[in-house]
Write a protein that holds these residues in place. Structure first.
Motif, PDB file in Angstrom:
ATOM      1  N   ALA A  54       0.821  -1.210   0.000  1.00  0.00           N
ATOM      2  CA  ALA A  54       0.000   0.000   0.000  1.00  0.00           C
ATOM      3  C   ALA A  54       0.853   1.258   0.000  1.00  0.00           C
ATOM      4  O   ALA A  54       1.934   1.289   0.584  1.00  0.00           O
ATOM      5  N   ASP A  55       0.349   2.288  -0.674  1.00  0.00           N
ATOM      6  CA  ASP A  55       0.929   3.626  -0.662  1.00  0.00           C
ATOM      7  C   ASP A  55      -0.116   4.519  -0.002  1.00  0.00           C
ATOM      8  O   ASP A  55      -1.153   4.823  -0.601  1.00  0.00           O
ATOM      9  N   ILE A  56       0.144   4.881   1.236  1.00  0.00           N
ATOM     10  CA  ILE A  56      -0.829   5.658   2.022  1.00  0.00           C
ATOM     11  C   ILE A  56      -0.352   7.099   2.055  1.00  0.00           C
ATOM     12  O   ILE A  56       0.670   7.419   2.671  1.00  0.00           O
ATOM     13  N   ARG A  57      -1.080   7.962   1.361  1.00  0.00           N
ATOM     14  CA  ARG A  57      -0.681   9.363   1.223  1.00  0.00           C
ATOM     15  C   ARG A  57      -1.924  10.236   1.387  1.00  0.00           C
ATOM     16  O   ARG A  57      -2.605  10.571   0.405  1.00  0.00           O
ATOM     17  N   PRO A  58      -2.255  10.589   2.631  1.00  0.00           N
ATOM     18  CA  PRO A  58      -3.474  11.375   2.891  1.00  0.00           C
ATOM     19  C   PRO A  58      -3.524  12.665   2.070  1.00  0.00           C
ATOM     20  O   PRO A  58      -2.506  13.324   1.850  1.00  0.00           O
ATOM     21  N   GLY A  59      -4.719  12.975   1.608  1.00  0.00           N
ATOM     22  CA  GLY A  59      -4.930  14.207   0.861  1.00  0.00           C
ATOM     23  C   GLY A  59      -4.715  14.091  -0.633  1.00  0.00           C
ATOM     24  O   GLY A  59      -4.894  15.067  -1.353  1.00  0.00           O
ATOM     25  N   TYR A  60      -4.335  12.926  -1.107  1.00  0.00           N
ATOM     26  CA  TYR A  60      -4.095  12.745  -2.532  1.00  0.00           C
ATOM     27  C   TYR A  60      -5.120  11.781  -3.113  1.00  0.00           C
ATOM     28  O   TYR A  60      -5.508  10.812  -2.483  1.00  0.00           O
ATOM     29  N   SER A  61      -5.554  12.065  -4.324  1.00  0.00           N
ATOM     30  CA  SER A  61      -6.413  11.146  -5.063  1.00  0.00           C
ATOM     31  C   SER A  61      -5.983  11.214  -6.525  1.00  0.00           C
ATOM     32  O   SER A  61      -5.202  12.078  -6.914  1.00  0.00           O
ATOM     33  N   GLY A  62      -6.485  10.298  -7.312  1.00  0.00           N
ATOM     34  CA  GLY A  62      -6.098  10.265  -8.716  1.00  0.00           C
ATOM     35  C   GLY A  62      -4.683   9.760  -8.927  1.00  0.00           C
ATOM     36  O   GLY A  62      -4.106   9.940 -10.000  1.00  0.00           O
ATOM     37  N   GLU A  63      -4.130   9.111  -7.924  1.00  0.00           N
ATOM     38  CA  GLU A  63      -2.745   8.650  -8.012  1.00  0.00           C
ATOM     39  C   GLU A  63      -2.581   7.373  -8.829  1.00  0.00           C
ATOM     40  O   GLU A  63      -1.472   7.058  -9.239  1.00  0.00           O
ATOM     41  N   LEU A  64      -3.649   6.667  -9.071  1.00  0.00           N
ATOM     42  CA  LEU A  64      -3.567   5.456  -9.892  1.00  0.00           C
ATOM     43  C   LEU A  64      -2.967   5.793 -11.253  1.00  0.00           C
ATOM     44  O   LEU A  64      -2.117   5.075 -11.760  1.00  0.00           O
ATOM     45  N   SER A  65      -3.368   6.907 -11.807  1.00  0.00           N
ATOM     46  CA  SER A  65      -2.783   7.347 -13.077  1.00  0.00           C
ATOM     47  C   SER A  65      -1.767   8.466 -12.870  1.00  0.00           C
ATOM     48  O   SER A  65      -0.805   8.577 -13.633  1.00  0.00           O
ATOM     49  N   GLY A  66      -1.935   9.268 -11.842  1.00  0.00           N
ATOM     50  CA  GLY A  66      -1.050  10.409 -11.607  1.00  0.00           C
ATOM     51  C   GLY A  66       0.408  10.024 -11.419  1.00  0.00           C
ATOM     52  O   GLY A  66       1.317  10.679 -11.951  1.00  0.00           O
ATOM     53  N   LYS A  67       0.652   8.963 -10.665  1.00  0.00           N
ATOM     54  CA  LYS A  67       2.031   8.523 -10.438  1.00  0.00           C
ATOM     55  C   LYS A  67       2.689   8.095 -11.743  1.00  0.00           C
ATOM     56  O   LYS A  67       3.856   8.399 -11.988  1.00  0.00           O
ATOM     57  N   VAL A  68       1.937   7.408 -12.584  1.00  0.00           N
ATOM     58  CA  VAL A  68       2.485   6.937 -13.865  1.00  0.00           C
ATOM     59  C   VAL A  68       2.737   8.121 -14.800  1.00  0.00           C
ATOM     60  O   VAL A  68       3.763   8.176 -15.483  1.00  0.00           O
ATOM     61  N   GLU A  69       1.826   9.084 -14.809  1.00  0.00           N
ATOM     62  CA  GLU A  69       2.008  10.271 -15.651  1.00  0.00           C
ATOM     63  C   GLU A  69       3.265  11.037 -15.247  1.00  0.00           C
ATOM     64  O   GLU A  69       4.034  11.480 -16.114  1.00  0.00           O
ATOM     65  N   ARG A  70       3.502  11.197 -13.938  1.00  0.00           N
ATOM     66  CA  ARG A  70       4.711  11.886 -13.480  1.00  0.00           C
ATOM     67  C   ARG A  70       5.968  11.105 -13.844  1.00  0.00           C
ATOM     68  O   ARG A  70       6.992  11.687 -14.219  1.00  0.00           O
ATOM     69  N   LEU A  71       5.898   9.787 -13.776  1.00  0.00           N
ATOM     70  CA  LEU A  71       7.030   8.954 -14.154  1.00  0.00           C
ATOM     71  C   LEU A  71       7.343   9.117 -15.636  1.00  0.00           C
ATOM     72  O   LEU A  71       8.505   9.320 -16.017  1.00  0.00           O
ATOM     73  N   GLU A  72       6.316   9.028 -16.482  1.00  0.00           N
ATOM     74  CA  GLU A  72       6.524   9.175 -17.923  1.00  0.00           C
ATOM     75  C   GLU A  72       7.094  10.548 -18.266  1.00  0.00           C
ATOM     76  O   GLU A  72       7.967  10.665 -19.130  1.00  0.00           O
ATOM     77  N   LYS A  73       6.630  11.574 -17.567  1.00  0.00           N
ATOM     78  CA  LYS A  73       7.144  12.924 -17.805  1.00  0.00           C
ATOM     79  C   LYS A  73       8.625  13.005 -17.435  1.00  0.00           C
ATOM     80  O   LYS A  73       9.432  13.563 -18.172  1.00  0.00           O
ATOM     81  N   ALA A  74       8.979  12.419 -16.306  1.00  0.00           N
ATOM     82  CA  ALA A  74      10.368  12.430 -15.870  1.00  0.00           C
ATOM     83  C   ALA A  74      11.259  11.673 -16.855  1.00  0.00           C
ATOM     84  O   ALA A  74      12.383  12.099 -17.153  1.00  0.00           O
ATOM     85  N   ILE A  75      10.765  10.584 -17.388  1.00  0.00           N
ATOM     86  CA  ILE A  75      11.540   9.805 -18.369  1.00  0.00           C
ATOM     87  C   ILE A  75      11.740  10.607 -19.639  1.00  0.00           C
ATOM     88  O   ILE A  75      12.849  10.686 -20.174  1.00  0.00           O
ATOM     89  N   SER A  76      10.671  11.238 -20.120  1.00  0.00           N
ATOM     90  CA  SER A  76      10.785  11.999 -21.376  1.00  0.00           C
ATOM     91  C   SER A  76      11.663  13.232 -21.207  1.00  0.00           C
ATOM     92  O   SER A  76      12.350  13.636 -22.145  1.00  0.00           O
ATOM     93  N   GLU A  77      11.690  13.830 -20.028  1.00  0.00           N
ATOM     94  CA  GLU A  77      12.524  15.012 -19.785  1.00  0.00           C
ATOM     95  C   GLU A  77      13.989  14.661 -19.618  1.00  0.00           C
ATOM     96  O   GLU A  77      14.860  15.524 -19.745  1.00  0.00           O
ATOM     97  N   SER A  78      14.282  13.395 -19.333  1.00  0.00           N
ATOM     98  CA  SER A  78      15.680  12.991 -19.097  1.00  0.00           C
ATOM     99  C   SER A  78      16.383  12.566 -20.372  1.00  0.00           C
ATOM    100  O   SER A  78      17.543  12.205 -20.342  1.00  0.00           O
ATOM    101  N   ARG A  79      15.708  12.627 -21.492  1.00  0.00           N
ATOM    102  CA  ARG A  79      16.317  12.207 -22.772  1.00  0.00           C
ATOM    103  C   ARG A  79      17.161  13.274 -23.372  1.00  0.00           C
ATOM    104  O   ARG A  79      17.109  14.363 -23.318  1.00  0.00           O
TER     105      ARG A  79
END
Length: 116
Positions: A91-116
């Motif tokens: 579990a990833d317990i982070r009070p006050g956050y929602s939409g993380e099912l896709s949000g975490k992946v979107e931030r990861l993809e952004k970080a990958i694309s910015e590191s190229r």
């Protein structure tokens, strides 16, 4: 919270003769437990909570009590397929956050694309 879980049966279902266990969907020759997993995933889908299933885990997003209620019900459904149940939870317990099912992946993809 995001909660990833994997649940699988083992052993012979209650009331089933151990001699016939080899023909049980749970004890198929290839070791497949897809019928039991399908029963669990159906419960997750019917819960209405945001979720995602991949080849190893199902991840659910929601509040603590509602997520664990779904996991409990899914585990009980799988229990009908064997005399034992294995349950793995992360579990990833982070009070006050929602939409993380896709949000975490979107931030990861952004970080990958910015590191190229």
């Amino acid at each position: 919270m995001l909660l990833a879980f994997s649940v699988a049966p083992s052993g012979t279902p209650a009331g089933r003769n151990p001699a016939s266990a080899a023909t049980s969907p749970t004890n198929a020759a290839d070791g497949s437990v897809h019928d039991a997993v399908a029963a669990a995933v159906k419960i997750v889908r019917e819960s209405g909570l945001p979720h995602q299933t991949d080849s190893m885990f199902t991840t659910i997003e929601g509040e603590w009590d509602e997520v664990f209620a779904v996991v409990k019900e899914a585990t009980e459904a799988v229990g009908r397929f064997g005399s034992r149940v294995s349950l793995v939870i992360k579990a990833d317990i982070r009070p006050g956050y929602s939409g993380e099912l896709s949000g975490k992946v979107e931030r990861l993809e952004k970080a990958i694309s910015e590191s190229r």
